[in-house]
Design a protein around this motif. Structure first.
Motif, PDB file in Angstrom:
ATOM      1  N   ALA A   1       0.821  -1.213   0.000  1.00  0.00           N
ATOM      2  CA  ALA A   1       0.000   0.000   0.000  1.00  0.00           C
ATOM      3  C   ALA A   1       0.853   1.259   0.000  1.00  0.00           C
ATOM      4  O   ALA A   1       0.352   2.346  -0.298  1.00  0.00           O
ATOM      5  CB  ALA A   1      -0.934  -0.008   1.213  1.00  0.00           C
ATOM      6  N   ARG A   2       2.129   1.147   0.307  1.00  0.00           N
ATOM      7  CA  ARG A   2       3.011   2.310   0.296  1.00  0.00           C
ATOM      8  C   ARG A   2       3.158   2.885  -1.107  1.00  0.00           C
ATOM      9  O   ARG A   2       3.383   4.078  -1.293  1.00  0.00           O
ATOM     10  CB  ARG A   2       4.377   1.912   0.843  1.00  0.00           C
ATOM     11  CG  ARG A   2       5.394   3.047   0.897  1.00  0.00           C
ATOM     12  CD  ARG A   2       6.796   2.559   1.206  1.00  0.00           C
ATOM     13  NE  ARG A   2       6.848   1.735   2.385  1.00  0.00           N
ATOM     14  CZ  ARG A   2       7.158   0.443   2.380  1.00  0.00           C
ATOM     15  NH1 ARG A   2       7.393  -0.173   1.219  1.00  0.00           N
ATOM     16  NH2 ARG A   2       7.224  -0.243   3.492  1.00  0.00           N
ATOM     17  N   TYR A   3       3.041   2.028  -2.110  1.00  0.00           N
ATOM     18  CA  TYR A   3       3.293   2.440  -3.490  1.00  0.00           C
ATOM     19  C   TYR A   3       1.998   2.854  -4.188  1.00  0.00           C
ATOM     20  O   TYR A   3       0.903   2.413  -3.836  1.00  0.00           O
ATOM     21  CB  TYR A   3       3.939   1.302  -4.272  1.00  0.00           C
ATOM     22  CG  TYR A   3       5.315   0.920  -3.786  1.00  0.00           C
ATOM     23  CD1 TYR A   3       6.439   1.606  -4.218  1.00  0.00           C
ATOM     24  CD2 TYR A   3       5.490  -0.131  -2.892  1.00  0.00           C
ATOM     25  CE1 TYR A   3       7.705   1.265  -3.785  1.00  0.00           C
ATOM     26  CE2 TYR A   3       6.760  -0.493  -2.449  1.00  0.00           C
ATOM     27  CZ  TYR A   3       7.855   0.207  -2.896  1.00  0.00           C
ATOM     28  OH  TYR A   3       9.108  -0.141  -2.461  1.00  0.00           O
ATOM     29  N   ASP A   4       2.166   3.668  -5.220  1.00  0.00           N
ATOM     30  CA  ASP A   4       1.072   4.042  -6.102  1.00  0.00           C
ATOM     31  C   ASP A   4       0.376   2.780  -6.609  1.00  0.00           C
ATOM     32  O   ASP A   4       1.018   1.800  -6.995  1.00  0.00           O
ATOM     33  CB  ASP A   4       1.662   4.838  -7.267  1.00  0.00           C
ATOM     34  CG  ASP A   4       0.609   5.376  -8.207  1.00  0.00           C
ATOM     35  OD1 ASP A   4      -0.579   5.239  -7.893  1.00  0.00           O
ATOM     36  OD2 ASP A   4       0.989   5.936  -9.249  1.00  0.00           O
ATOM     37  N   ALA A   5      -0.975   2.781  -6.619  1.00  0.00           N
ATOM     38  CA  ALA A   5      -1.742   1.594  -7.012  1.00  0.00           C
ATOM     39  C   ALA A   5      -1.793   1.397  -8.518  1.00  0.00           C
ATOM     40  O   ALA A   5      -2.277   0.364  -8.985  1.00  0.00           O
ATOM     41  CB  ALA A   5      -3.166   1.686  -6.459  1.00  0.00           C
ATOM     42  N   GLU A   6      -1.304   2.344  -9.293  1.00  0.00           N
ATOM     43  CA  GLU A   6      -1.343   2.239 -10.747  1.00  0.00           C
ATOM     44  C   GLU A   6      -0.386   1.151 -11.237  1.00  0.00           C
ATOM     45  O   GLU A   6       0.735   1.012 -10.745  1.00  0.00           O
ATOM     46  CB  GLU A   6      -0.954   3.580 -11.377  1.00  0.00           C
ATOM     47  CG  GLU A   6      -0.823   3.586 -12.872  1.00  0.00           C
ATOM     48  CD  GLU A   6      -2.172   3.491 -13.568  1.00  0.00           C
ATOM     49  OE1 GLU A   6      -2.220   2.984 -14.703  1.00  0.00           O
ATOM     50  OE2 GLU A   6      -3.180   3.918 -12.968  1.00  0.00           O
TER      51      GLU A   6
END
Length: 794
Positions: free
Chosen positions: A206-211
């Motif tokens: 979840a730390r990273y962009d979901a794209e």
């Protein structure tokens, strides 16, 4: 001013917590127990191998590092000598004395020095790290060519990147969006000399962009924080004509570190293809062969300048500016041979396109990093870039049955503005736990002005359908929270990310405005269990999104091929993917094995549909028409049987099933395919280093056809000169010139087959000179993934 909120909030807390100091001291001596002055002492993060800083020993061989408490790796560098790397674990103490470190002469065998290199691949359960400089086939390459050398990453004829067979992959630079990766063309213009390593994250938290349905590819650029003035100069040349060079300078004194980079490259890129196409419907039928040739020529400039200011030992302010300028001229030639029902030639036409393309980009970034007494960490950054692209084309078409010529022109102006503000906060709890939270806001605007003219013999006609303005606006607001902890051999990480997206498109000619907005939750979880010292198991889950980009939404096309055109669809909706992975990481003295099985389910799957229109032009249009189930297995192995030989191989096997409906057509297909990259590396530094690599992509099925196999060999050599201060390298890409893209399309109306060589065999020679800087390569045998020494702790 609202975009600077996160930065000011962070700075305002500067005095809220006092800092925790860690001082690491020691003394470096030679085999005669004499002190060694001017030894470079560098410390890198144990988590991701990022170079943080360094010092130089004084006249007495002593050094003192003042750094935040944490986990580090300490290396010692001096030409001709080496010492073992020392690993620092987290400690509650404020001072660690490493004592006396002895540097030794590099071992030799029959007067031939045989040493290892840093491993090309570093395996971690949540990502794979590829060290660019250790792969000899990356010498003189650009970012796209480097990505081609990474297992499970493939690049198609247009430069589009796929991960595990999926093109919906997010590409970042230093963990953030950048104008240098905003398109396939931009990625090809980023020179590999500026890249330190590449991280591949297939199931991001979840730390990273979901794209990015397939995951994230994070390109880490080179950084240097060694004290004093140092740098590198590189020159390269090759065939097809390629001339270029770059210079990297760094100066650190006291609290300030300055750096700058400049690259210039001039290159030719020839290519060709042949297409056989047969079209039939109730009203008409015809067949033709298209023989296509291209010669792309371009002059590219890239430059950055920046600084890091250590406000104190635990507060750092960084800023940088980057520019890119490209001036490209290309010739595209198409010969259409018209065939009758017996495939006999009865006429032909020639279409020549001369194209000029200008690109200018400006990028600026500001970041602030703060550590707190309780080991908390707060990182805040703002990045903005503006990318302007102008593409002008003149077309001339002649026919075998006419003495007249058709003259046309087109011009597409694209202006992109992008602003991203991000803040991340982490707070340790218990003994090994960590809580993380943060937010991110991104604003993106693209303005496209399209012109098309057709000469009627007297003046220019401007069809309204091809002369228009199209605006694309995107805003994404995101926040996340996650927690992790470790209990003996068991580790758990859970998190959730919320993203609110607004996408608005506007077509000026008819004032057609399409607005989409959606809010989504993206949970993630990972469980790992360390069965033994050298073996770890992991299970992970994440939900991701793939938003349609402006070129998929924009109802316009390019005009080079007047018989086949790709066009967008403004009604596209985002794809959603649920991803599940299970992995095993096994280390042994001579190598590493990383095995993963994965499953992905995708809804709203976008597929490109080929149709034959009444104007006798083939249109290729994207639609949300399907669901996709994909299951695969990936294996990566590094093995060092002897210390001058390293073997790497990576396989990815996957099967996908797609089911959907388009109009009255029921679409169902199953596709099993696989990829492999294997390499053999030899290391005799005083003689030569060599590497040969083999890449293979098996045939794969598409919505209305299939792509055939692609395979090729790469070969690389290098040798160090001038006591390790210089390196000369030779790289041959596609050694046997076998890299051909072949595809087939088969529908009730259209049958076609294509074979093309878009990037032919190339040979590049690179010379690199380093001043006041040693080569980033430990002199000990680093082929082995596991350091035989235990980590050091006071």
């Amino acid at each position: 001013m609202k975009y600077f909120f996160f930065l000011f909030l962070t700075i305002s807390l500067n005095n809220s917590f006092s800092q925790e100091n860690l001082t690491i001291t020691g003394k470096v001596i030679d085999v005669n127990k004499q002190p060694l002055a001017y030894v470079t002492v560098q410390y890198t993060s144990s988590q991701d191998s990022t170079l943080i800083g360094g010092e130089i020993t004084d006249e007495d061989g002593k050094f003192s590092l003042k750094i935040p408490t944490g986990k580090y790796s300490i290396t010692f560098r001096l030409t001709g000598l080496f010492a073992d790397t020392i690993h620092i674990k987290e400690s509650d103490k404020e001072k660690i004395d490493l004592g006396v470190i002895q540097m030794r002469a590099i071992a030799s065998l029959e007067n031939i020095e045989i040493v290892g290199q840093q491993s090309t691949m570093e395996f971690q359960l949540d990502k794979r790290v590829f060290n660019v400089g250790t792969d000899l086939n990356n010498q003189g390459a650009n970012a796209t060519q480097i990505l081609e050398n990474i297992p499970s990453v493939t690049v198609d004829a247009d430069g589009n990147v796929s991960l595990r067979g999926n093109s919906n992959v997010r590409i970042l630079i230093d963990g953030k969006l950048s104008g240098f990766t905003s398109s396939a063309e931009a990625l090809q213009q980023l020179q590999g000399d500026n890249i330190e390593k590449i991280e591949v994250i297939t199931n991001a938290s979840a730390r990273y962009d979901a794209e990015g349905e397939a995951g994230i590819i994070n390109i880490i650029l080179k950084k240097n924080k060694t004290k004093g003035f140092n740098g590198t100069v590189a020159l390269k040349g090759g065939y097809f004509p390629l001339i270029g060079g770059d210079i990297r300078l760094n100066y650190k004194k006291g609290k300030v570190n300055f750096y700058t980079t400049y690259s210039i490259n001039y290159a030719h890129n020839p290519g060709y293809s042949t297409t056989y196409q047969s079209l039939t419907n109730k009203d008409t039928s015809f067949t033709y062969i298209q023989n296509y040739r291209q010669l792309e020529k371009g002059l590219n400039h890239y430059a950055t300048v920046g600084f890091d200011y250590d406000i104190n030992e635990f507060n750092t302010l960084s800023a940088s500016i980057g520019i890119k300028s490209n001036n490209n001229g290309s010739n595209y030639y198409r010969l259409y041979e018209n065939l009758d029902n017996n495939d006999s030639l009865f006429g032909y036409s020639n279409r020549l396109e001369y194209q000029k393309r200008y690109t200018d980009m400006l990028e600026a970034a500001l970041s602030y990093n703060k550590s707190f007494k309780n080991k908390a960490q707060w990182d805040t950054s703002i990045k903005w870039f503006n990318n302007q692209n102008i593409t002008k084309s003149d077309y001339t078409e002649s026919f075998s049955d006419s003495s007249s010529e058709n003259l046309q022109f087109s011009q597409i102006n694209t202006d992109e503005q992008n602003l991203t503000a991000q803040t991340d906060f982490s707070l340790p709890f218990a003994k090994t736990g960590k809580f993380e939270t943060g937010g991110r806001t991104q604003f993106r605007q693209m303005i496209n002005q399209i012109q098309f003219g057709d000469w009627n013999g007297i003046n220019w006609d401007y069809p309204s359908i091809y002369n228009d303005r199209y605006n694309y606006d995107e805003a994404v607001y995101a926040a996340y929270a996650m927690a992790s902890n470790t209990w003996n051999k068991f580790s758990l990480q859970v998190g959730v990310r919320a993203e609110f997206t607004q996408i608005t498109t506007l077509q000026k000619s008819n004032f057609f405005k399409n607005k989409q907005s959606f809010i989504d939750l993206f949970p993630s979880a990972a469980i790992s269990y360390k069965t033994t010292k050298n073996q770890t198991l992991q299970l992970s889950y994440s939900r991701r999104i793939s938003r349609p980009g402006q070129w998929n939404l924009m109802p316009y096309m390019r005009f080079g091929d007047n018989r086949e055109r790709m066009v967008g669809n403004p009604y596209l909706k985002p794809e959603y993917t649920n991803s599940l992975e299970a992995g095993i990481l096994q280390n042994w003295k001579s190598g590493t094995f990383l095995g993963t099985i994965y499953y992905r389910f995708t809804s709203n799957k976008i597929e490109r549909i080929t149709s034959f229109a009444a104007d006798e032009i083939i249109y290729i249009t994207p639609y949300n028409i399907a669901f996709k189930n994909a299951i695969g297995a990936e294996f990566n192995i590094t093995y060092t049987p002897i210390n001058w030989l390293r073997l790497n191989t990576g396989f990815n096997f996957y099967n996908e099933e797609i089911k959907g409906q388009f109009d009255t057509i029921h679409i169902q297909r199953s596709n099993f395919t696989w990829t492999n990259r294997s390499s053999i590396s030899f290391s005799f530094p005083k003689i030569i280093k060599a590497q040969i690599a083999f890449n293979y992509q098996a045939p794969s099925v598409r919505a209305q056809g299939k792509s055939l196999a692609v395979y090729y060999f790469d070969l690389g050599f290098s040798r160090d000169l001038f006591k390790g201060n210089a390196t000369i390298a030779l790289n041959i890409r596609d050694l046997l010139n076998t890299r051909a893209w072949r595809s087939m399309t088969n529908t009730p109306e259209i049958y076609s087959r294509t074979e093309g060589h878009w990037r032919q065999r190339s040979i590049v020679l690179v010379f690199t000179y380093r001043f006041n800087q040693t080569k980033k390569n430990t002199a000990k045998n680093d082929f082995n993934i596991i350091d035989e020494r235990d980590s050091f702790q006071e």
